[in-house]
Design a protein around this motif. Structure first.
Motif, PDB file in Angstrom:
ATOM      1  N   LYS A 111       0.854  -1.207   0.000  1.00 51.87           N
ATOM      2  CA  LYS A 111       0.000   0.000   0.000  1.00 51.87           C
ATOM      3  C   LYS A 111       0.889   1.258   0.000  1.00 51.87           C
ATOM      4  N   TYR A 112       1.596   1.467   1.074  1.00 46.69           N
ATOM      5  CA  TYR A 112       2.620   2.523   1.130  1.00 46.69           C
ATOM      6  C   TYR A 112       3.567   2.222   2.280  1.00 46.69           C
ATOM      7  N   ILE A 113       4.792   2.737   2.173  1.00 45.08           N
ATOM      8  CA  ILE A 113       5.778   2.497   3.236  1.00 45.08           C
ATOM      9  C   ILE A 113       5.826   3.675   4.194  1.00 45.08           C
ATOM     10  N   HIS A 114       5.630   4.867   3.653  1.00 40.93           N
ATOM     11  CA  HIS A 114       5.819   6.061   4.480  1.00 40.93           C
ATOM     12  C   HIS A 114       4.945   7.187   3.932  1.00 40.93           C
ATOM     13  N   VAL A 115       4.346   7.954   4.822  1.00 37.03           N
ATOM     14  CA  VAL A 115       3.611   9.143   4.336  1.00 37.03           C
ATOM     15  C   VAL A 115       3.979  10.423   5.090  1.00 37.03           C
ATOM     16  N   SER A 116       4.722  10.285   6.193  1.00 39.61           N
ATOM     17  CA  SER A 116       5.122  11.385   7.084  1.00 39.61           C
ATOM     18  C   SER A 116       4.005  11.714   8.065  1.00 39.61           C
ATOM     19  N   ASN A 117       4.424  12.408   9.121  1.00 44.11           N
ATOM     20  CA  ASN A 117       3.458  12.751  10.172  1.00 44.11           C
ATOM     21  C   ASN A 117       2.569  13.937   9.807  1.00 44.11           C
ATOM     22  N   TYR A 118       2.666  14.401   8.562  1.00 45.52           N
ATOM     23  CA  TYR A 118       1.665  15.382   8.102  1.00 45.52           C
ATOM     24  C   TYR A 118       0.317  14.699   7.887  1.00 45.52           C
ATOM     25  N   PHE A 119       0.352  13.355   7.843  1.00 45.02           N
ATOM     26  CA  PHE A 119      -0.875  12.605   7.578  1.00 45.02           C
ATOM     27  C   PHE A 119      -1.087  11.527   8.634  1.00 45.02           C
ATOM     28  N   ALA A 120      -2.352  11.301   8.958  1.00 40.64           N
ATOM     29  CA  ALA A 120      -2.659  10.150   9.812  1.00 40.64           C
ATOM     30  C   ALA A 120      -2.494   8.890   8.971  1.00 40.64           C
ATOM     31  N   SER A 121      -2.129   7.798   9.619  1.00 39.20           N
ATOM     32  CA  SER A 121      -1.909   6.542   8.900  1.00 39.20           C
ATOM     33  C   SER A 121      -2.698   5.441   9.617  1.00 39.20           C
ATOM     34  N   GLU A 122      -3.436   4.648   8.843  1.00 37.34           N
ATOM     35  CA  GLU A 122      -4.361   3.690   9.460  1.00 37.34           C
ATOM     36  C   GLU A 122      -3.678   2.676  10.400  1.00 37.34           C
ATOM     37  N   PRO A 123      -2.607   1.982   9.969  1.00 34.11           N
ATOM     38  CA  PRO A 123      -2.015   1.011  10.900  1.00 34.11           C
ATOM     39  C   PRO A 123      -1.452   1.666  12.159  1.00 34.11           C
ATOM     40  N   VAL A 124      -1.016   2.914  12.029  1.00 31.26           N
ATOM     41  CA  VAL A 124      -0.474   3.637  13.188  1.00 31.26           C
ATOM     42  C   VAL A 124      -1.602   3.913  14.188  1.00 31.26           C
ATOM     43  N   VAL A 125      -2.718   4.415  13.665  1.00 27.90           N
ATOM     44  CA  VAL A 125      -3.862   4.721  14.530  1.00 27.90           C
ATOM     45  C   VAL A 125      -4.392   3.428  15.164  1.00 27.90           C
ATOM     46  N   GLU A 126      -4.464   2.386  14.358  1.00 27.21           N
ATOM     47  CA  GLU A 126      -4.994   1.115  14.873  1.00 27.21           C
ATOM     48  C   GLU A 126      -4.113   0.551  15.988  1.00 27.21           C
ATOM     49  N   LEU A 127      -2.802   0.674  15.814  1.00 29.80           N
ATOM     50  CA  LEU A 127      -1.898   0.159  16.858  1.00 29.80           C
ATOM     51  C   LEU A 127      -2.044   0.984  18.139  1.00 29.80           C
ATOM     52  N   ALA A 128      -2.153   2.311  17.983  1.00 31.46           N
ATOM     53  CA  ALA A 128      -2.327   3.172  19.163  1.00 31.46           C
ATOM     54  C   ALA A 128      -3.628   2.802  19.879  1.00 31.46           C
ATOM     55  N   LYS A 129      -4.684   2.600  19.107  1.00 31.80           N
ATOM     56  CA  LYS A 129      -5.995   2.254  19.697  1.00 31.80           C
ATOM     57  C   LYS A 129      -5.886   0.939  20.487  1.00 31.80           C
ATOM     58  N   LEU A 130      -5.234  -0.030  19.898  1.00 32.29           N
ATOM     59  CA  LEU A 130      -5.086  -1.331  20.558  1.00 32.29           C
ATOM     60  C   LEU A 130      -4.302  -1.198  21.870  1.00 32.29           C
ATOM     61  N   LEU A 131      -3.246  -0.390  21.831  1.00 27.33           N
ATOM     62  CA  LEU A 131      -2.423  -0.200  23.034  1.00 27.33           C
ATOM     63  C   LEU A 131      -3.216   0.530  24.122  1.00 27.33           C
ATOM     64  N   VAL A 132      -3.946   1.558  23.717  1.00 29.28           N
ATOM     65  CA  VAL A 132      -4.721   2.339  24.696  1.00 29.28           C
ATOM     66  C   VAL A 132      -5.837   1.475  25.284  1.00 29.28           C
ATOM     67  N   GLU A 133      -6.515   0.729  24.437  1.00 28.84           N
ATOM     68  CA  GLU A 133      -7.655  -0.067  24.929  1.00 28.84           C
ATOM     69  C   GLU A 133      -7.225  -1.201  25.865  1.00 28.84           C
ATOM     70  N   ASN A 134      -5.970  -1.555  25.808  1.00 32.56           N
ATOM     71  CA  ASN A 134      -5.531  -2.699  26.612  1.00 32.56           C
ATOM     72  C   ASN A 134      -4.516  -2.363  27.697  1.00 32.56           C
ATOM     73  N   THR A 135      -4.290  -1.084  27.933  1.00 35.50           N
ATOM     74  CA  THR A 135      -3.357  -0.684  28.998  1.00 35.50           C
ATOM     75  C   THR A 135      -3.945   0.507  29.751  1.00 35.50           C
ATOM     76  N   PHE A 136      -3.168   1.031  30.700  1.00 36.61           N
ATOM     77  CA  PHE A 136      -3.569   2.220  31.462  1.00 36.61           C
ATOM     78  C   PHE A 136      -3.535   3.483  30.589  1.00 36.61           C
ATOM     79  N   ALA A 137      -2.882   3.402  29.427  1.00 37.47           N
ATOM     80  CA  ALA A 137      -2.563   4.627  28.671  1.00 37.47           C
ATOM     81  C   ALA A 137      -3.813   5.286  28.093  1.00 37.47           C
ATOM     82  N   GLU A 138      -3.732   6.611  28.013  1.00 38.74           N
ATOM     83  CA  GLU A 138      -4.801   7.376  27.360  1.00 38.74           C
ATOM     84  C   GLU A 138      -4.402   7.707  25.934  1.00 38.74           C
ATOM     85  N   LYS A 139      -3.090   7.906  25.745  1.00 37.29           N
ATOM     86  CA  LYS A 139      -2.567   8.229  24.415  1.00 37.29           C
ATOM     87  C   LYS A 139      -1.162   7.653  24.264  1.00 37.29           C
TER      88      LYS A 139
END
Ligand SMILES: Cc1ncc(COP(=O)(O)O)c(C=O)c1O
Length: 395
Positions: A67-95
């Motif tokens: 799909k793509y390797i890199h888009v830079s932090n000027y853009f949200a990226s789906e696997p990045v958001v999904e990983l953050a969501k998974l980490l937040v939903e399963n730990t104490f973390a808020e962000k």
């Protein structure tokens, strides 16, 4: 020899290379250029958490590269958001703030802590860290690393860091005042020799963090992501920190790290405060999703605890059978240290001769950090080779 002869010629010589040339990995085994197959008991220093050539990891990586390797932090990226969501939903973390490595995770945590402190008072910038700790090699994380031998040639490092004796309430209390903005601590000191934090000590530091309004930051770069039989190692001590830094196992071999931030500090950084071009790689996050889903599973986590007990029992049996070599087994889950005193490096060398990769930390500890999905049969293989080594040691 293949590529090893050119290694020190072309690469700045900061590592003591092991004299084998790995060309392929598969599960807990690696194959060298001569076709010899080695049992890998340290998985790239606790990084290849699901072993080499893991099907799920390969599929996720190839799909994301397609799909793509890199888009830079000027853009949200789906696997990045999904990983953050998974980490937040399963730990104490808020962000979550993503990085590319352990040291970078600690650098980000230092900045969050300093900004948190300065928002309370100009003087609240002091950071405490343990003697004999290891937090990384960049100038900030090296300042946290409480071992002079790593620091000396590079001083001055960042100022405002002081060191307490690991697990000594008296020592840490003597340093704490209103000017402390953060305490960094490893739940299990890895490079320091697999030394576990005392539950009472960590709980006391947590209490102090509320009394003196500083952030408790647990460095789980080595001990996190399922390694100790809990998803986060701080769960073993019933302590909820303000931040946890992770890396190593998170990407199953791909470079990705993260700061998991709780509610006291998850909104401290604002646009312009911090950043990284590569962090995080969407490919690494697509892989991280596979790793985190797997390492959150009860089956895997329970398996880590069962394997710990299995290894401990077997090594203790060896210790009785061949007295005077194994002094102690310590650590948690699949982050174990076998204290073999002056024999540790010899055991590592003998392991090589028997086609087994072992790692030694702190000079006297054989560090056992294999892939978390190592099988019992593979552990038996390790024990068999380990026994063959120690029974032949001439004292
Ligand atoms: C506890 C701990 N913190 C930080 C680091 C630094 O991580 P990296 O080498 O990815 O910068 C390490 C690496 O060994 C570590 O074990």
């Amino acid at each position: 020899m293949g590529f090893l002869k050119n290694d020190s010629k072309y690469i700045i010589n900061t590592y003591n290379r092991t004299p084998i040339e790995i060309v392929e990995g598969d599960g807990v085994y690696v194959t060298d250029i001569n076709g010899d197959v080695y049992l890998d008991m340290f998985s790239g220093i606790a990084v290849n958490s699901l072993g080499h050539k893991n099907e799920g990891i390969m599929k996720a990586a190839f799909e994301q590269i397609g799909k793509y390797i890199h888009v830079s932090n000027y853009f949200a990226s789906e696997p990045v958001v999904e990983l953050a969501k998974l980490l937040v939903e399963n730990t104490f973390a808020e962000k979550v703030f993503f990085t590319n490595s352990g040291a970078e995770s600690n650098e980000a945590a230092i900045k969050i802590a300093r900004k948190y402190g300065r928002s309370k008072s100009e003087k609240k910038i002091k950071i405490l860290s343990a003697h004999n700790s290891f937090h990384g090699r960049t100038c900030g994380s090296l300042a946290l690393t409480g071992q002079k031998k790593y620091q000396e040639s590079f001083e001055p490092l960042i100022p405002g860091v002081d060191y307490f004796d690991f697990n000594s309430i008296e020592s840490i209390k003597s340093l704490i005042d209103e000017d402390v903005c953060a305490v960094f601590i490893e739940a299990i000191q890895g490079e320091g020799g697999i030394v576990e934090v005392d539950k009472e000590f960590l709980q006391e530091v947590k209490k102090l963090s509320l009394e003196y309004d500083f952030l408790l930051i647990v460095d789980e770069i080595q001990a996190g992501i399922g390694r100790t039989g809990k998803f986060l190692s701080c769960e073993n001590y019933d302590v909820v920190p303000d931040m946890v830094t992770v890396a190593k196992g998170l990407g199953g071999g791909f470079p990705v790290g993260a700061v998991l931030a709780g509610e006291r500090c998850c909104d401290v950084l604002v646009p312009g405060d911090h950043g990284t071009t590569f962090g995080p790689s969407p490919v690494a996050c697509a892989v991280g999703l596979v790793v985190v889903k797997e390492t959150l599973s009860k089956e895997l986590l329970d398996g880590v605890v069962e394997k710990e007990n299995y290894i401990r029992n077997k090594v203790n049996e060896l210790s009785e059978k061949y007295p005077g070599i194994i002094k102690e087994v310590r650590g948690k889950g699949l982050m174990l240290g076998i204290n073999t005193g002056e024999y540790a490096n010899l055991i590592k060398e003998e392991g090589m001769k028997r086609k087994m990769l072992l790692n030694v930390t702190a000079g006297n500890i054989v560090r056992i950090v294999p892939a978390l999905n190592i099988t019992f049969e593979e552990i038996d293989k390790f024990i068999e080779l380990f026994e063959d080594i120690i029974k032949n040691i001439k004292k």
